[in-house]
Each structure stands twice: as C-alpha cells, then as structure tokens.
Enzyme design. Sequence first.
Site, PDB file in Angstrom:
ATOM      1  N   GLY A 628       0.861  -1.127  -0.081  1.00  0.00           N
ATOM      2  CA  GLY A 628      -0.133  -0.110  -0.162  1.00  0.00           C
ATOM      3  C   GLY A 628       0.890   1.333  -0.055  1.00  0.00           C
ATOM      4  O   GLY A 628       2.174   1.107   0.384  1.00  0.00           O
ATOM      5  N   GLY A 630       0.512   5.860   0.461  1.00  0.00           N
ATOM      6  CA  GLY A 630      -0.427   6.887   0.619  1.00  0.00           C
ATOM      7  C   GLY A 630       0.208   8.184   0.580  1.00  0.00           C
ATOM      8  O   GLY A 630       1.201   8.196  -0.024  1.00  0.00           O
ATOM      9  N   SER A 631      -0.406   9.260   0.942  1.00  0.00           N
ATOM     10  CA  SER A 631       0.019  10.603   0.983  1.00  0.00           C
ATOM     11  C   SER A 631       1.369  10.701   1.711  1.00  0.00           C
ATOM     12  O   SER A 631       2.041  11.803   1.400  1.00  0.00           O
ATOM     13  CB  SER A 631      -1.123  11.622   1.141  1.00  0.00           C
ATOM     14  OG  SER A 631      -1.537  11.395   2.317  1.00  0.00           O
ATOM     15  N   GLY A 633       3.573   8.038   3.164  1.00  0.00           N
ATOM     16  CA  GLY A 633       4.328   6.962   3.098  1.00  0.00           C
ATOM     17  C   GLY A 633       4.077   5.514   2.299  1.00  0.00           C
ATOM     18  O   GLY A 633       2.844   5.778   1.634  1.00  0.00           O
ATOM     19  N   VAL A 635       3.693   1.228   2.695  1.00  0.00           N
ATOM     20  CA  VAL A 635       3.469   0.019   3.576  1.00  0.00           C
ATOM     21  C   VAL A 635       3.934  -1.228   3.009  1.00  0.00           C
ATOM     22  O   VAL A 635       3.490  -1.413   1.789  1.00  0.00           O
ATOM     23  CB  VAL A 635       1.921  -0.178   3.834  1.00  0.00           C
ATOM     24  CG1 VAL A 635       1.817  -1.038   5.291  1.00  0.00           C
ATOM     25  CG2 VAL A 635       1.250   1.275   4.699  1.00  0.00           C
ATOM     26  N   LYS A 653       5.031   0.553   8.122  1.00  0.00           N
ATOM     27  CA  LYS A 653       4.524   1.765   7.645  1.00  0.00           C
ATOM     28  C   LYS A 653       5.791   2.685   7.711  1.00  0.00           C
ATOM     29  O   LYS A 653       6.370   3.189   8.651  1.00  0.00           O
ATOM     30  CB  LYS A 653       3.391   2.386   8.090  1.00  0.00           C
ATOM     31  CG  LYS A 653       3.063   3.847   7.726  1.00  0.00           C
ATOM     32  CD  LYS A 653       1.699   4.260   8.147  1.00  0.00           C
ATOM     33  CE  LYS A 653       1.328   5.824   7.666  1.00  0.00           C
ATOM     34  NZ  LYS A 653       0.108   6.220   8.532  1.00  0.00           N
ATOM     35  N   ASP A 762      -9.054  11.047   8.714  1.00  0.00           N
ATOM     36  CA  ASP A 762      -8.924  10.284   7.310  1.00  0.00           C
ATOM     37  C   ASP A 762      -9.364   8.794   7.293  1.00  0.00           C
ATOM     38  O   ASP A 762      -8.977   7.860   6.904  1.00  0.00           O
ATOM     39  CB  ASP A 762      -7.474   9.963   7.189  1.00  0.00           C
ATOM     40  CG  ASP A 762      -7.053   9.912   5.415  1.00  0.00           C
ATOM     41  OD1 ASP A 762      -8.058  10.329   4.850  1.00  0.00           O
ATOM     42  OD2 ASP A 762      -5.980   9.609   5.386  1.00  0.00           O
TER      43      ASP A 762
END
Length: 935
Positions: A628, A630-631, A633, A635, A653, A762
């Site tokens: 995964g 995200g904005s 970092g 995972v 993460k 979030d």
Amino acid sequence: MAQKCGRPDATWGDGWSCSSSNRSGNETDRAALLAFKHAVLGSPAGPLSSWNDSLPLCQWQGVSCLPRRAGRVTALSLASPGLAGSIPPAISNLTFLSSLELSDNGLIGSIPPSIGGMHCLCRLDLSGNQLGGAIPGEAGVLLTNMTHLDLSRNLLVGHIPSELGRLAALVDLNLSQNHLTGSIPPSLAALSSLQSINLASNILTGTIPPSLFANLMALVMFTVKFNNLRGSLPEEIGQSRSLQSIVAALNNHARKLPASIYNLTFLGKIELSYNSFTTLLPDIGDLLPHLYFLSMFENKLTEGVPVSLGNASAMHLINLGENNLVGLMPANLGVLRDLAHLSLSVNMLHVQVANLSRELVWLSFEDNRISGTIPSGISKLAGLATLRFQVNNFSGAIPESVGLLTNMVDFLVFGNRLTGTIPLLLGNLTKLTQLELSENQLVGEVPPSLAGCRSLAYLSVVGNRLTGTIPPRIFTIRAMSYILNMLNNLLSGELSAEVGHLQSLQTLDLANNRLTGAIPGTISQCQMLQRLDLHGNMFTGGVSLSTFGALKGLKELDMSGKNLSGEFPRFLQDLQYSQVLNLSFNCLAGEVPVKGVFANATAELHRKVSYMELSNATNGFSSGNLIGAGSHGSVYQGTMLQEDGAELAVAVKVFGLRQQRGALATFVAECEALRHVRHRNLARILTVCDSVDSKGADFKALVYGYMPNGSLERWLHPEPGEDEDDDSGTLTLVQRLNAAVDVALVLDYLHNDCEVPIVHCDLKPSNVLLDDDMVARVGDFGLASSLVLMGSIGYIAPEYGMGGQACASGDVYSYGILLLEMLTGKTATDAVFRDGLTLARFVGEAANSGGVGGVLFVADPRLVSAGRNRPLVQRAAQERCLVSVARIGVSCASELPMERPGMKQVANEMAKLRASLVDRPAPRLPHGHITTVRI
C-alpha cells in the site's frame, strides 16, 4: 378422515365426489405406498416403520382408507416426520387419494408430473420441503377437484403455470417463499371460488392483473409481499366487496392507495407495510367503518395523520411508524375506545401527546421530533403496558403520575431533554421489566424506591447528572438479570456489598463515576456476569482471586483507572471465556501472565528495532513486499524474528520524509495519538523505528501486526477479474455490519472516552483493516491533530474544504460515507458522482423516492442476490436492515455538521441494528411478564 371435497355431479354413494377408472383393489395402493417408502429416507424408527406385513395397510401410520370403497387409500398425511429423498412418480397410482400432506419434511427433487393423474385429489400440501424444479402444468389441467394447493416454502423455480386457472374448485392457493419468476397469470381470475392467494417472497415481476379483483368475488386474503412487482393496486380492487384482509406489502414503486379501496365497505384489515406509498387516504376512517387494523409501517407517508382516522370506531391497532409524517396528531384519536396499540415511531411529528384511549396498551412515538412535556394526565391510560417516547425532544420533568400506571412493563424515554429527578413513585410499577432513562439531563439521587420494581430486568440511567450513592436496595432486585447500567454520571461513595444479590445479572456498568473504596468481594456471587465495567472511578485496593476468580463466565472486564494496587492478578488467565481485559492506568506490580486472554497480548514495553532489521524483514523494502501507498508513506509486508525465534508477520509503514511534504508532522501526530489510545478495534502497534537509513538519512517507521485479510477496500472493490466466480470473496451483510460496528465503536472511543479526545481525520476503507477473525481495526492516524487539509477526496467533510478545524463531526461525515460505501459497493469517487451528485445524495434520493425498493435498487447487488435465497423472515429482516443502514449513513453524511449525530448515538444504533439481525442473548424476564412485539 380426509376432507370431503369435489363436485356434486360425480359423487359416490358414500358422499365422496370423485371418479376413477381404477378400482382393482388395494394391491395397487400397497405397491404405490411401498414405492414411496423406498424413495423417501426416513428414520428406521420413524413413522414408516409400521409399513410392513405385520399390519394391514389401512393401519399404517399416516394412511387413511375408505372401507366402503374396498379399502382404497384416500388420504396420506405425513407432516413433519423427518422424511428425505424424493417423491416417486408411482405415488400417482393412489388413484383414490383425496388428500396428500407431506409438509415440513426434507424432500428434494421435483414434483412428479404424474401427480396430475390423481383425479380424486382435492388437497395437496407439500410445503416446507426442498423441492425444486418447475410446478408441473399437468396439475392444473387434470386436478379438477383440487380445493387446497400449498407448495410454499420450497425451492421451486420457473413461472406460475397458467394451467392453474383451470382448478375451478380451488379455494386456497399458496405458492409463497419460492424462487418463482415471471408475472402473475391473468388466468387465475377464472378461479371464482378462490378465497386466499399467497404469492409472497418470490421474484415475480410485472403488475397485478386487474381481472383478479374484478372477478374473484369470494377473495378474503391476497398477499404478494416481497416480490419485484410494480405499479399500484388495481382500481378493480373495489369490486371485490367481500374482501376482509389485504396483506399486500408490495415491494414495488406504488405511490398511493387507489380511491376504489373505499368500495371495500367490509374491509377490516389493511396491512401495506414495507412499500413506497406516499399518501394515506384522507377519508379512510369515515368510509371504512369496520376497519380495525391499519399498518403502513415503513413507507414514505409524508402528510399528517388524517383526522378521519379518529372516526374509525372499531380501530384496535394503528401502526404508521417509520414514515415521514409531520404536523399534528389528531386529538380525536382519544375517542377510539377499542384502540389498544398505537405506534407513530420514527416520523417527524412536532406535537405533544393527545388525549388517548384509557384502554391503550401500547403507545410508541419513538424517534420523532415531539417536543413539550410528558403530560401528567398520561396516568389516565390505566391499561398502558408499553410506553416508548425515546429519541425525541421532550423536556421538563418525568411526571410523578407515571407511577400510577401499574400495568407498565416497558418505560423507555432515553435520548430526550428531560430534567428534574427520577420520580419516587416509579417504585410502584411492580410489573416493570425495562426502565430506560439514559441520555437525558436528570439530576438528584437514584431513588431507593426503585427497589419496588421487583420485576425489573433492565435498568439504564446512562449519561445523566445523577449524584449521591447507589442505593443498596437497588441491588436487591433479584429479577435484575440483563443490564444495570449507570455509566457517565456523578455517583459517589462506596459500592455496597449488597451488589452480590444480583446473581442473575449479565452486564454491570458503573464506569465514569466517582465511586471510591474497595471493590466488594461479594461481587463474586454474581455468577452470571459476562460484562463488568468499573473504569473511570477511584476504587482502591487490589484485584483478588476471591473476588473475581469465581466469575467463570466473565467475557469483558474493565477496571482501568489510577488507584488499584497490589500484585498483577495472575488468576485472570484462568477465565476461559475472557475476551476483553483492561487494567491500564493503575498501580499494579509483578509479572503479566502468558496464558488465557494474555496469550495473544503483545508487550507494552516495546522492543526497539533498527532500520537494518526492518530492511531484512521486507527484503530491502522491495516492490514485491509493497502492499500500500498513501500521501505520507508506503506500507510493506514483512516477517520479523521474535526473541524466542518465532516468526511474526508485520506491516511496516515507512514515512517518506524527503519525498512527501508533511510526512514528519504526520509521523509525530500518529505516534502521539497511538500513545494515548487502547482499543481492540485499533490497528495493533508493535513498535516504532526512529533511526537513520543506510545512507545516513532520517528514517521513521511504525510497525504493526500484519492483517492477513487486508483492508476493507480490498473486499468492497476487488481488482478486475478477482473473485468474479467466488462468493467467498464477498462480504456478507453480517460481516459488513460487524465491520461497521467495530469502526463506530472505535470512533466513539476516540471522541468520547480518551483522556484527550482524538479526531481521526482520514477514515476510509483503505484505513480499515481486517484481522484473522474479520474483526475490523482502524489505522493511519497520520492526520490526527494535524493542521494540514484533513482527509481524502470523497470522504473529507465539506467544512474542511472551507478551512474548518478538525472536529468529531468531520469523522462522523467520513463514517457515513464509509457506511454507504459498504451498502452500495460504490466508491465515494465513482464516476457516476458528478455535477453535484454525491454518494450520500445518491442513496438519500433513492430511499426517499423508492423506500425499500429504492434502497434495494442502489444496494450492492451481491447483498441483494444473497438475500433472495433467505427464508421470508430473514429476507424481511435483512431488507429492513439495509434501509436502516441507508438512513444512518445519509444522516451521518449530512452537509451541515449540526445535523449529524454523535458517534456514541451512531455506535448504539449500529449495535442494535446488528443485534436485530444476529441472534443475541435475550433478557431473561420474570415469569408471567408481558412481552412486547412490534407489529
């Protein structure tokens, strides 16, 4: 003896009306019965064990003969004996059979077409089996003596044969709870003797043929609920003047009742629940003088309750709950002296209680907008057993006169603005089993007189401003077997030793008060306790084996606080049913046990890990391990070695400190948030890495326990081609509800129960992870407490986009979108949502315009198709549940923050919704109590 049936022009000398060409003795019947015995697989000791040479066949169990016709078999009745197998074609050789009843067995296969050759048959009941295939048309062509045909509760498919219109003698037709498709054949209108038609819970489409109501003059009952029919009730319904009951809960798009319903002058019962009707005829009470039962529960009625309803002098029950009714409730409902049940729950009424019948037993105005005070004159309703005023805007004090309603069983007024003290006279209500006063503004002490409510099984005063000590007499109510909940008050003093009298109690919650002293050892006598919550008080002393070790059935124990001392209670590991244990923020010492509930617990003194250890665990943070991004970092999945050498699956993460702006602040915010929270539905943090990478640059990462079932997003929106032919890749309704409740509970905890309230900021499906047991755990607190734009597109609250500060209502909005995403299977950023159309507006408009049908139209097709295979009761419950999910989701996702509910209310509603669909332990009420059933 079998029922006499048939036509008078073909009678036998003994009064039976049937003719047959086969009268060769009963050897043919014997052979047919033995073929039947061979085809069905009953228990060796079952009813067919008597079918042998030791008895004449007319003495075989379930077999009836007509002696004057040479001992021929005339009836076969084997209802519920546990038969399996299939019905053999040879059964048609029972040519003198007039009644065949094989209901509630486990028969499979199809209905043999040869059954149409049984010319004498007038009653055929194969209901409650697992028969499949189509209904043979031969049955309609040849069974001309048939009066009763019941094929309900099977797995039949295909169309309703038009040939059934030839069954001229038919009185009762029941094809409900199958998988029949197509339209209702107009040929049924030829059945002039028909009194009852039940086609409910199929997949029928089209409209209701007008000729049915124009021609079927003897019709008494007509039900087609839970189908896919459309249109409205035909105007011709008014021509069926003898109709006594219309049970037509049409799952369609009908909008209003036809005016021709007034022609049914003898109509006594109207049940049109779970539809999309928007109008209740204004003169309904004037023109239907015999009306005694009116239920239009869960429609889309928008106008007020018609004044004429007060003129229906025979009225016994009125249920107009779960609509959109507004305005005044007619005062003349008080003249309906036979009215025993009145429910106007879940509407938008703004009025005070009117004068009502003294004979009223059930009164429900729950979940409206009723304001004003509870009138003291309510004591005139001497027969009242159930009073439900919860979730309204009632203010003022609870009148003492309520204590005069000595027949009261349920008194529910939670979720209002009631003030003053708890009336002393409530102690006179000796039949009371449920008393719910939660979430009001009540003050003063808990009156000891409540001990007079000797039948009380459920008492809740949560979220008031009650002070003083808990009266010891409260603990002497031996009927208290379900819940005693005094959470979130200002109660003080010591917990009385009398608590030991609650030996049947399942839940005791006294959390967030000011109780002091030691926890009394007598609590060990509460042998049935499953949940005990004493956190947020000022108890002192230790946690002893003698006190808690005897509570063998305890599942949840929360005694977190600041003052408990002594050795850590090792005996708690022996509580085999324990699932939740919280002893945090105390002064306990010693070693934490490793067995029982502690076996899966991770140590709170986190082991430090280095960059190199995490790099090795993730194959150098390879793309193959990336699960995964995200904005702030990425995972990675990895495997770490524990101190004992065992492997541990982890999710690492890694924050992009150089590549992504705000990553450092996000790391700090998430660490700060996780430092203060402990909840089973939060992602399980193992440790933190604050180090430098192989190039000397700052490296920061969080290490979580790996969730093998991935995120909720993966389940709701699988990759193209994934699980297309595998239903196991789809979350069921119960699984979605479980996840929704898990998320709601953790948000309630973050907003209301943390020392410092936390806003997640979030919430979205990718941040909801599922563990081995499909328990949802919320992660990614990267935006909590930050000052950057809060949230993700589609889930961010509208006010955030205009510079609004982070607040709990923003999380509520995100939760509403998440809930609607689980309902519809559509992402919040689906291409269909443009030009001002949002997911919330999409569901809201469908629900408002189409009711149940509208919600089913926008619901995830995987949920709807799964529900069609359920029995009637389960399917109805699931469809009601979907409607409630839509209502809660749309409410949470309101554009204006002040219109959104709080997460505590949402969590409670979602938990109750799940409990309505999943079997839960019911309260054990005292012998002789009055149970209340919502109609």
